[in-house]
Motif scaffolding. Sequence first.
Motif, PDB file in Angstrom:
ATOM      1  N   ALA A   1      33.030  37.070  37.204  1.00 56.67           N
ATOM      2  CA  ALA A   1      34.286  37.813  37.328  1.00 56.67           C
ATOM      3  C   ALA A   1      35.209  37.563  36.140  1.00 56.67           C
ATOM      4  CB  ALA A   1      35.002  37.423  38.618  1.00 56.67           C
ATOM      5  N   TYR A   2      35.044  36.429  35.475  1.00 57.59           N
ATOM      6  CA  TYR A   2      35.929  36.085  34.358  1.00 57.59           C
ATOM      7  C   TYR A   2      35.558  36.815  33.066  1.00 57.59           C
ATOM      8  CZ  TYR A   2      37.093  32.305  37.572  1.00 57.59           C
ATOM      9  OH  TYR A   2      37.468  31.588  38.684  1.00 57.59           O
ATOM     10  N   THR A   3      34.327  37.307  32.982  1.00 61.07           N
ATOM     11  CA  THR A   3      33.880  37.956  31.742  1.00 61.07           C
ATOM     12  C   THR A   3      34.546  39.309  31.507  1.00 61.07           C
ATOM     13  OG1 THR A   3      31.999  38.972  32.901  1.00 61.07           O
ATOM     14  CG2 THR A   3      31.632  36.809  31.886  1.00 61.07           C
ATOM     15  N   SER A   4      35.061  39.925  32.567  1.00 58.60           N
ATOM     16  CA  SER A   4      35.668  41.258  32.447  1.00 58.60           C
ATOM     17  C   SER A   4      37.186  41.217  32.258  1.00 58.60           C
ATOM     18  CB  SER A   4      35.337  42.096  33.682  1.00 58.60           C
ATOM     19  OG  SER A   4      35.832  41.481  34.856  1.00 58.60           O
ATOM     20  N   LEU A   5      37.780  40.019  32.225  1.00 60.98           N
ATOM     21  CA  LEU A   5      39.228  39.908  32.085  1.00 60.98           C
ATOM     22  C   LEU A   5      39.666  40.182  30.652  1.00 60.98           C
ATOM     23  CD1 LEU A   5      40.126  36.713  34.177  1.00 60.98           C
ATOM     24  CD2 LEU A   5      40.105  39.096  34.912  1.00 60.98           C
ATOM     25  N   ASN A   6      40.773  40.900  30.502  1.00 63.69           N
ATOM     26  CA  ASN A   6      41.344  41.103  29.172  1.00 63.69           C
ATOM     27  C   ASN A   6      42.365  39.998  28.881  1.00 63.69           C
ATOM     28  OD1 ASN A   6      43.887  41.881  30.350  1.00 63.69           O
ATOM     29  ND2 ASN A   6      43.059  43.952  30.670  1.00 63.69           N
ATOM     30  N   SER A   7      42.948  40.020  27.688  1.00 59.42           N
ATOM     31  CA  SER A   7      43.859  38.948  27.278  1.00 59.42           C
ATOM     32  C   SER A   7      45.113  38.866  28.153  1.00 59.42           C
ATOM     33  CB  SER A   7      44.272  39.144  25.814  1.00 59.42           C
ATOM     34  OG  SER A   7      44.872  40.419  25.626  1.00 59.42           O
ATOM     35  N   ILE A   8      45.623  40.009  28.596  1.00 58.03           N
ATOM     36  CA  ILE A   8      46.809  40.021  29.449  1.00 58.03           C
ATOM     37  C   ILE A   8      46.506  39.393  30.806  1.00 58.03           C
ATOM     38  CG2 ILE A   8      48.521  41.477  30.611  1.00 58.03           C
ATOM     39  CD1 ILE A   8      48.875  41.343  27.615  1.00 58.03           C
ATOM     40  N   GLU A   9      45.352  39.741  31.372  1.00 57.45           N
ATOM     41  CA  GLU A   9      44.954  39.184  32.671  1.00 57.45           C
ATOM     42  C   GLU A   9      44.724  37.680  32.568  1.00 57.45           C
ATOM     43  OE1 GLU A   9      42.813  43.088  34.687  1.00 57.45           O
ATOM     44  OE2 GLU A   9      41.673  41.816  33.305  1.00 57.45           O
ATOM     45  N   TRP A  10      44.154  37.229  31.453  1.00 57.14           N
ATOM     46  CA  TRP A  10      43.986  35.796  31.243  1.00 57.14           C
ATOM     47  C   TRP A  10      45.339  35.093  31.152  1.00 57.14           C
ATOM     48  CZ3 TRP A  10      40.460  32.581  32.355  1.00 57.14           C
ATOM     49  CH2 TRP A  10      39.105  32.910  32.265  1.00 57.14           C
ATOM     50  N   PHE A  11      46.295  35.739  30.486  1.00 59.13           N
ATOM     51  CA  PHE A  11      47.634  35.171  30.353  1.00 59.13           C
ATOM     52  C   PHE A  11      48.266  34.940  31.727  1.00 59.13           C
ATOM     53  CE2 PHE A  11      52.223  36.060  30.371  1.00 59.13           C
ATOM     54  CZ  PHE A  11      52.677  34.997  29.603  1.00 59.13           C
ATOM     55  N   TYR A  12      48.213  35.971  32.568  1.00 58.40           N
ATOM     56  CA  TYR A  12      48.822  35.839  33.895  1.00 58.40           C
ATOM     57  C   TYR A  12      48.055  34.846  34.767  1.00 58.40           C
ATOM     58  CZ  TYR A  12      52.021  39.693  32.992  1.00 58.40           C
ATOM     59  OH  TYR A  12      53.025  40.469  32.480  1.00 58.40           O
ATOM     60  N   SER A  13      46.747  34.779  34.602  1.00 59.63           N
ATOM     61  CA  SER A  13      45.941  33.817  35.371  1.00 59.63           C
ATOM     62  C   SER A  13      46.319  32.384  35.010  1.00 59.63           C
ATOM     63  CB  SER A  13      44.449  34.045  35.095  1.00 59.63           C
ATOM     64  OG  SER A  13      44.034  35.334  35.507  1.00 59.63           O
ATOM     65  N   ILE A  14      46.434  32.122  33.706  1.00 58.67           N
ATOM     66  CA  ILE A  14      46.805  30.780  33.250  1.00 58.67           C
ATOM     67  C   ILE A  14      48.250  30.461  33.623  1.00 58.67           C
ATOM     68  CG2 ILE A  14      47.159  29.349  31.184  1.00 58.67           C
ATOM     69  CD1 ILE A  14      44.783  30.869  29.925  1.00 58.67           C
TER      70      ILE A  14
END
Length: 300
Positions: free
Chosen positions: A199-212
């Motif tokens: 599921a993590y391979t499809s995340l974009n940079s914005i989604e990673w930002f909010y996740s972190i």
Amino acid sequence: MNKKALTQLALAMSIFGSVGFFSGLTGLSAIELVFVRLVCAAIFLFTAWLITGNFKNEIWNQKELLFIILCATSNLLNWIFLFKSFEQTSVTIAISLYHLAPIFVLIIGSFIFREKLTWLLILALSLCFTGTLFILGLGEIHSSAFEWNGIIYSMVAAFFYAATMLFGKSITKTSVYATTFLQMTIGILLLVPFVDFSAYTSLNSIEWFYSILTGVVHTGVVYLLFFNGLRNLPAKVISFMIFVDPAVAILLDILLTEFRPNWLQCLGILLIFCGLLFTIKQSKTSANSECIGSGKDSAA
């Protein structure tokens, strides 16, 4: 009343009130989002533990380690069911029903910690919970579109939230840094077998930002403030301060979206803050009475 602890708990609840909005921007499902939060928070808390030097003076206690394990397990289940409820129903509805937790805390805490539960406090708590129902919108409960799975998940999350608070209040010797770091680590170990890492391979940079962001701020920072507040405040104050969370959630709904509360929801927000202020005032009065009583005993 420990003003510092009260401020920390209020700040923690205010920050946590926005978690539902940020979770929707991560692009992750419940289990995968919880896992990211655990990893980010564990790194943050371990770093803070080292920088502050608290690890040098740590007091380890077998009984408290058991409470930390129980607290970590209940907290993990609390998160999973809460984020599942966000997937099934609106943030406002999920958060509102999630706040059945203080009722569990107040009632159970009155037996465990032998804190006096008066009818006035029960009335104040009822005002707060009535406020959350008004925020939820009573008419929506009878709607055919109302997501009952979301209701069930929210109520189950509330139960584990209450358990987390009660276990956390029992931890007093282990530092807040060690307590929260160990909880995150235990949560990671328990959750690893159930995570879909693809599921993590499809995340974009914005989604990673909010996740972190939800991991470091809504988990790491919030839990340092939250657990420090737990150990330094009575259960009845904790129960009411938690109602800051849904009030913040609804206010953010107004500011960040086009949502506009109706008169019933405005009344609900007012009831929540009335209950909060009443309880804090009662707690101060009780504390002053106890001090006066102790002074008289000493004089005698």
